[in-house]
Design an enzyme around this catalytic site. Sequence first.
Site, PDB file in Angstrom:
ATOM      1  N   ASP A 176      66.044  53.260  19.295  1.00 52.02           N
ATOM      2  CA  ASP A 176      64.959  52.326  19.580  1.00 52.02           C
ATOM      3  C   ASP A 176      63.838  52.966  20.380  1.00 52.02           C
ATOM      4  O   ASP A 176      62.666  52.636  20.191  1.00 52.02           O
ATOM      5  CB  ASP A 176      65.510  51.118  20.341  1.00 52.02           C
ATOM      6  CG  ASP A 176      66.160  50.100  19.421  1.00 52.02           C
ATOM      7  OD1 ASP A 176      66.473  50.471  18.275  1.00 52.02           O
ATOM      8  OD2 ASP A 176      66.351  48.946  19.835  1.00 52.02           O
TER       9      ASP A 176
ATOM     10  N   CYS B 181      74.690  52.492  20.780  1.00 54.12           N
ATOM     11  CA  CYS B 181      73.372  51.943  21.123  1.00 54.12           C
ATOM     12  C   CYS B 181      72.976  50.692  20.346  1.00 54.12           C
ATOM     13  O   CYS B 181      73.434  50.454  19.239  1.00 54.12           O
ATOM     14  CB  CYS B 181      72.312  53.025  20.924  1.00 54.12           C
ATOM     15  SG  CYS B 181      72.491  54.393  22.088  1.00 54.12           S
TER      16      CYS B 181
ATOM     17  N   LYS C 219      71.409  48.308  18.065  1.00 47.63           N
ATOM     18  CA  LYS C 219      71.820  47.510  16.903  1.00 47.63           C
ATOM     19  C   LYS C 219      73.145  47.977  16.312  1.00 47.63           C
ATOM     20  O   LYS C 219      73.763  47.260  15.528  1.00 47.63           O
ATOM     21  CB  LYS C 219      70.743  47.562  15.803  1.00 47.63           C
ATOM     22  CG  LYS C 219      69.338  47.288  16.288  1.00 47.63           C
ATOM     23  CD  LYS C 219      69.257  46.031  17.122  1.00 47.63           C
ATOM     24  CE  LYS C 219      68.094  46.038  18.078  1.00 47.63           C
ATOM     25  NZ  LYS C 219      68.048  47.108  19.050  1.00 47.63           N
TER      26      LYS C 219
ATOM     27  N   SER D  98      62.195  44.641  24.882  1.00 41.54           N
ATOM     28  CA  SER D  98      63.307  45.541  25.151  1.00 41.54           C
ATOM     29  C   SER D  98      64.155  45.039  26.306  1.00 41.54           C
ATOM     30  O   SER D  98      63.673  44.326  27.199  1.00 41.54           O
ATOM     31  CB  SER D  98      62.760  46.932  25.481  1.00 41.54           C
ATOM     32  OG  SER D  98      63.763  47.759  26.012  1.00 41.54           O
TER      33      SER D  98
END
Length: 558
Positions: free
Chosen positions: A78, A119, A121, A468
């Site tokens: 991301d 991490c 997703k 985020s």
Amino acid sequence: MRSDIVREGLEKAPHRSLFKALGFTDRELSGPLIGVVNSFNEIIPGHIHLRDITEAVKAGVRMAGGVPVEFPTIGICDGIAMNHRGMKYSLASRELIADSIEAMVEAHAFDGLVLVTACDKIVPGMLMAAARLNIPAIVVSGGPMQAGRFRGRDVSLSNVFEAVGQVKAGRMAPEELAELEEAACPGCGSCAGMFTANSMNCLTEALGMALPGNGTILAVTAARRRLAKLSGMRVVELVRENLTPDRILTPAAFQNALTVDMALGCSTNTILHLTAVAHEAGVKLDLRAINELNDRTPNLCRLSPAGPFHLQDLDEAGGIPAVMNLLLSAGLIDGEALTVTGKPVKENIKGRAVRRPEVIRPVDDPYSATGGLAILFGNLAPEGAVVKQSAVAPEMLRHRGPARVFDSEEEAVSAIMNGDFQSGDVIVIRYEGPRGGPGMREMLTPTATLAGLGRDRDVALVTDGRFSGATRGASIGHVSPEAAARGPIAALRDGDMIEIDIPARRLTVLLEEREIAARLATLPPFVPKITHGYLGRYARQVSSASSGAVFAPGCGRP
């Protein structure tokens, strides 16, 4: 065993021959076949060491008499995908991950699964697959990154994003930013704060789908490798016990995870992901009920970006077991919920004490009496919106200001960087939802830039996209229905007065309902930004953020 359909009987001689081509012995062909899903790649710091973690898992499987079979799945960083077209693929990759694991498991008839992840997703995508497939499964993450050290203080990636705004405001020299850039991310692991990746790894532990320590043991430690071996050993026992995810991913487990979420002050994205995992597990999560949990759960931790501490501090303080033990003692979680240890929560956390009370506060002396996340409703968000209230400055918990409306993240970032906004503004970023984006981009750049400019205490942000887990300030995301679905956010114009009241759980625009309806009626039909490839298909199939942005109908359980 489930795998008998590819190994047993006269007619499976060709199948056994293919196993022999892989080097399998007859003895291996008689043991539980364990799929080990390795999301290693060379682009995500949280995944760069997962070959090592996976080898430890496989060693554990072999020690317990199982047969590990490794296969991969994808992962997107991301941070690297942030603030450009690439971020449109991040949330959308969650469905690809779940689907790819389903395809591999069903095609090859594995008896059990170890899901090696780290991490954003990737964690929820793997949990979705586990719930959908409902075979014995356990999750082991790669662990959090150590905090970096910069001029005598701990730092992480969010500090670098905020430093961009500080340089823009003349509050930091470019040379200092270059020094921070070198120090902030010192090695492998999920970025060191309570951002989305670490939030989901902690909540996987709280759900009961990972062994104690999964959320907080650092990536670089031998303890992380030992945990991986223990997870590999345990999955073989899960197969023998036929302990499947449907016995673990119960309503009580989701209630526990959400309660821990509130106590820790996790990323707003956890609401999106827990809703999606619950969908696969056949459990209904009501966003309004989440506020009830918020109201009764004290916020015990203030981890970066909400406070000065990082995951290594939470681990030193006792980790998730210590947090859950406090919550259990206060009657706030269900101690009878079953976990992958084969034991209920109460046995896993028994005797786990808080070792650093400044990191994990007592229930009777919390950082705040209510939880870290809040769901807001009102005429601007009839189906809800999410804010990380533990990371909002006190003076911004209630705010009224004029809308400054942008139809994309790029437009908003350009205006913020150029100072094209006023004190008191509510910056609205729309057409960034699951369908409108498409992909519901996570937007750390605008929030971090505002924070770096020192404007997170007088300017709010509202979006139908996502912010985020590293975001702080009055940043309200997941506004539903989204603009592309002609939610009220599509009717906003510059100057409309928006009222934010986080304690009252309200997000409203000071317009009459008939005025909102009249404006929406005059809008032209929504034209998709992308119509081809995976994102085109995603936009046509994805549901609202309020239901987890899952594929519906036709995804997982009906």
